[in-house]
Scaffold this motif. Sequence first.
Motif, PDB file in Angstrom:
ATOM      1  N   SER A 119       9.611  10.531  -5.061  1.00  0.00           N
ATOM      2  CA  SER A 119      10.994  10.084  -5.163  1.00  0.00           C
ATOM      3  C   SER A 119      11.158   9.105  -6.328  1.00  0.00           C
ATOM      4  CB  SER A 119      11.389   9.389  -3.854  1.00  0.00           C
ATOM      5  OG  SER A 119      12.566   8.651  -4.020  1.00  0.00           O
ATOM      6  N   PRO A 120      12.221   9.264  -7.132  1.00  0.00           N
ATOM      7  CA  PRO A 120      12.451   8.316  -8.222  1.00  0.00           C
ATOM      8  C   PRO A 120      12.711   6.898  -7.702  1.00  0.00           C
ATOM      9  CG  PRO A 120      14.144  10.036  -8.199  1.00  0.00           C
ATOM     10  CD  PRO A 120      13.179  10.348  -7.127  1.00  0.00           C
ATOM     11  N   VAL A 121      13.287   6.783  -6.521  1.00  0.00           N
ATOM     12  CA  VAL A 121      13.516   5.456  -5.921  1.00  0.00           C
ATOM     13  C   VAL A 121      12.172   4.791  -5.620  1.00  0.00           C
ATOM     14  CG1 VAL A 121      14.513   4.248  -3.949  1.00  0.00           C
ATOM     15  CG2 VAL A 121      15.724   6.181  -4.956  1.00  0.00           C
ATOM     16  N   LEU A 122      11.227   5.570  -5.112  1.00  0.00           N
ATOM     17  CA  LEU A 122       9.893   5.041  -4.831  1.00  0.00           C
ATOM     18  C   LEU A 122       9.200   4.619  -6.120  1.00  0.00           C
ATOM     19  CD1 LEU A 122       7.434   4.463  -3.055  1.00  0.00           C
ATOM     20  CD2 LEU A 122       6.840   6.879  -3.246  1.00  0.00           C
ATOM     21  N   ARG A 123       9.303   5.433  -7.157  1.00  0.00           N
ATOM     22  CA  ARG A 123       8.673   5.068  -8.434  1.00  0.00           C
ATOM     23  C   ARG A 123       9.229   3.760  -8.968  1.00  0.00           C
ATOM     24  NH1 ARG A 123       8.705  10.975 -11.053  1.00  0.00           N
ATOM     25  NH2 ARG A 123      10.789  10.788 -10.245  1.00  0.00           N
ATOM     26  N   GLN A 124      10.543   3.574  -8.888  1.00  0.00           N
ATOM     27  CA  GLN A 124      11.152   2.328  -9.358  1.00  0.00           C
ATOM     28  C   GLN A 124      10.724   1.153  -8.494  1.00  0.00           C
ATOM     29  OE1 GLN A 124      12.770   1.803 -12.162  1.00  0.00           O
ATOM     30  NE2 GLN A 124      12.892  -0.366 -11.666  1.00  0.00           N
ATOM     31  N   ALA A 125      10.631   1.362  -7.174  1.00  0.00           N
ATOM     32  CA  ALA A 125      10.186   0.301  -6.269  1.00  0.00           C
ATOM     33  C   ALA A 125       8.757  -0.114  -6.587  1.00  0.00           C
ATOM     34  CB  ALA A 125      10.289   0.764  -4.817  1.00  0.00           C
ATOM     35  N   LEU A 126       7.895   0.844  -6.906  1.00  0.00           N
ATOM     36  CA  LEU A 126       6.511   0.526  -7.257  1.00  0.00           C
ATOM     37  C   LEU A 126       6.421  -0.270  -8.554  1.00  0.00           C
ATOM     38  CD1 LEU A 126       4.716   3.847  -6.285  1.00  0.00           C
ATOM     39  CD2 LEU A 126       4.579   1.638  -5.118  1.00  0.00           C
ATOM     40  N   VAL A 127       7.253   0.084  -9.529  1.00  0.00           N
ATOM     41  CA  VAL A 127       7.281  -0.670 -10.791  1.00  0.00           C
ATOM     42  C   VAL A 127       7.693  -2.119 -10.527  1.00  0.00           C
ATOM     43  CG1 VAL A 127       8.516  -0.909 -12.992  1.00  0.00           C
ATOM     44  CG2 VAL A 127       7.673   1.328 -12.267  1.00  0.00           C
ATOM     45  N   SER A 159       0.852  -1.182   0.000  1.00  0.00           N
ATOM     46  CA  SER A 159       0.000   0.000   0.000  1.00  0.00           C
ATOM     47  C   SER A 159       0.892   1.238   0.000  1.00  0.00           C
ATOM     48  CB  SER A 159      -0.931   0.005   1.213  1.00  0.00           C
ATOM     49  OG  SER A 159      -0.187   0.152   2.400  1.00  0.00           O
ATOM     50  N   LEU A 160       0.349   2.321  -0.516  1.00  0.00           N
ATOM     51  CA  LEU A 160       1.090   3.575  -0.603  1.00  0.00           C
ATOM     52  C   LEU A 160       0.192   4.688  -0.100  1.00  0.00           C
ATOM     53  CD1 LEU A 160       3.643   5.053  -1.620  1.00  0.00           C
ATOM     54  CD2 LEU A 160       2.486   5.316  -3.808  1.00  0.00           C
ATOM     55  N   ARG A 161       0.726   5.520   0.787  1.00  0.00           N
ATOM     56  CA  ARG A 161      -0.028   6.660   1.288  1.00  0.00           C
ATOM     57  C   ARG A 161       0.919   7.837   1.481  1.00  0.00           C
ATOM     58  NH1 ARG A 161       0.672   3.574   5.943  1.00  0.00           N
ATOM     59  NH2 ARG A 161       1.470   4.756   7.707  1.00  0.00           N
ATOM     60  N   ARG A 162       0.328   9.010   1.639  1.00  0.00           N
ATOM     61  CA  ARG A 162       1.130  10.216   1.826  1.00  0.00           C
ATOM     62  C   ARG A 162       0.945  10.717   3.244  1.00  0.00           C
ATOM     63  NH1 ARG A 162       1.413  15.684  -1.801  1.00  0.00           N
ATOM     64  NH2 ARG A 162       3.008  16.645  -0.533  1.00  0.00           N
ATOM     65  N   GLU A 163       2.037  11.012   3.911  1.00  0.00           N
ATOM     66  CA  GLU A 163       2.035  11.580   5.253  1.00  0.00           C
ATOM     67  C   GLU A 163       2.879  12.838   5.221  1.00  0.00           C
ATOM     68  OE1 GLU A 163       3.521   8.804   8.083  1.00  0.00           O
ATOM     69  OE2 GLU A 163       1.756   7.522   7.959  1.00  0.00           O
ATOM     70  N   ASP A 212       6.130  10.092   1.300  1.00  0.00           N
ATOM     71  CA  ASP A 212       5.305   8.977   0.841  1.00  0.00           C
ATOM     72  C   ASP A 212       5.691   7.762   1.663  1.00  0.00           C
ATOM     73  OD1 ASP A 212       3.905  10.243  -1.352  1.00  0.00           O
ATOM     74  OD2 ASP A 212       5.850  10.324  -2.356  1.00  0.00           O
ATOM     75  N   VAL A 213       4.697   6.988   2.097  1.00  0.00           N
ATOM     76  CA  VAL A 213       4.949   5.812   2.913  1.00  0.00           C
ATOM     77  C   VAL A 213       4.497   4.584   2.139  1.00  0.00           C
ATOM     78  CG1 VAL A 213       4.434   4.646   5.077  1.00  0.00           C
ATOM     79  CG2 VAL A 213       4.652   7.129   5.034  1.00  0.00           C
ATOM     80  N   LEU A 214       5.442   3.695   1.893  1.00  0.00           N
ATOM     81  CA  LEU A 214       5.181   2.434   1.211  1.00  0.00           C
ATOM     82  C   LEU A 214       5.194   1.340   2.262  1.00  0.00           C
ATOM     83  CD1 LEU A 214       4.962   0.672  -1.387  1.00  0.00           C
ATOM     84  CD2 LEU A 214       7.463   0.610  -1.390  1.00  0.00           C
ATOM     85  N   LYS A 215       4.127   0.545   2.311  1.00  0.00           N
ATOM     86  CA  LYS A 215       4.056  -0.548   3.268  1.00  0.00           C
ATOM     87  C   LYS A 215       3.919  -1.848   2.477  1.00  0.00           C
ATOM     88  CE  LYS A 215       2.202  -1.663   7.749  1.00  0.00           C
ATOM     89  NZ  LYS A 215       1.312  -1.251   8.826  1.00  0.00           N
ATOM     90  N   THR A 254       9.711   4.911   4.251  1.00  0.00           N
ATOM     91  CA  THR A 254       9.325   6.301   4.091  1.00  0.00           C
ATOM     92  C   THR A 254      10.259   6.964   3.088  1.00  0.00           C
ATOM     93  OG1 THR A 254       8.576   6.337   6.377  1.00  0.00           O
ATOM     94  CG2 THR A 254       8.916   8.453   5.316  1.00  0.00           C
ATOM     95  N   PHE A 255       9.657   7.652   2.120  1.00  0.00           N
ATOM     96  CA  PHE A 255      10.418   8.347   1.084  1.00  0.00           C
ATOM     97  C   PHE A 255      10.056   9.829   1.135  1.00  0.00           C
ATOM     98  CE2 PHE A 255       9.791   4.032  -0.335  1.00  0.00           C
ATOM     99  CZ  PHE A 255      11.024   3.669  -0.841  1.00  0.00           C
ATOM    100  N   ALA A 256      11.045  10.672   1.368  1.00  0.00           N
ATOM    101  CA  ALA A 256      10.809  12.116   1.380  1.00  0.00           C
ATOM    102  C   ALA A 256      10.468  12.581  -0.026  1.00  0.00           C
ATOM    103  CB  ALA A 256      12.041  12.845   1.898  1.00  0.00           C
ATOM    104  N   ARG A 257       9.585  13.538  -0.111  1.00  0.00           N
ATOM    105  CA  ARG A 257       9.214  14.085  -1.418  1.00  0.00           C
ATOM    106  C   ARG A 257      10.232  15.160  -1.807  1.00  0.00           C
ATOM    107  NH1 ARG A 257       4.123  12.424  -2.963  1.00  0.00           N
ATOM    108  NH2 ARG A 257       3.864  14.100  -4.433  1.00  0.00           N
ATOM    109  N   ALA A 258      10.737  15.061  -3.020  1.00  0.00           N
ATOM    110  CA  ALA A 258      11.719  16.029  -3.517  1.00  0.00           C
ATOM    111  C   ALA A 258      11.032  17.368  -3.766  1.00  0.00           C
ATOM    112  CB  ALA A 258      12.342  15.510  -4.807  1.00  0.00           C
TER     113      ALA A 258
END
Length: 124
Positions: free
Chosen positions: A67-75, A13-17, A21-24, A42-46
């Motif tokens: 975060s580009p790292v978060l986008r790649q992790a989601l893919v 799941s992905l949510r914004r705090e 962005d928090v990926l669980k 937790t990924f800080a927003r650039a």
Amino acid sequence: MGITSFDSISRYSLRREARADVLKVYYHRAAGSLLSRSKKFTFARAKANVPVEFQKTEEWHKLEDTSPVLRQALVELHQLLKPVAADDAGTQDTKQQLLADLEHMERVMKAKLAELRQQIEALK
């Protein structure tokens, strides 16, 4: 991110705090397993400054981007969790997951209630 057991990932799941962005990531675990059922990342927003072109000022607006790292992790997570069976199997899996989550919540609530009762008894 430190995930090594890709085959045991059940969902994410992905949510914004605030400004992050928090990926669980949730895992399939056997009953009584000491391993955690989920991990939180937790990924800080650039932040980027962009000029405001539609106004006749020299102001800059601050935009936040994922975060580009978060986008790649989601893919990668999406590729790992691609459904391979028919929709009926997916519905059955969802039902099983919901039942497992419900049982887990019941166990947690029973334990918390027992703890609170113990604390009340200690006050007498």
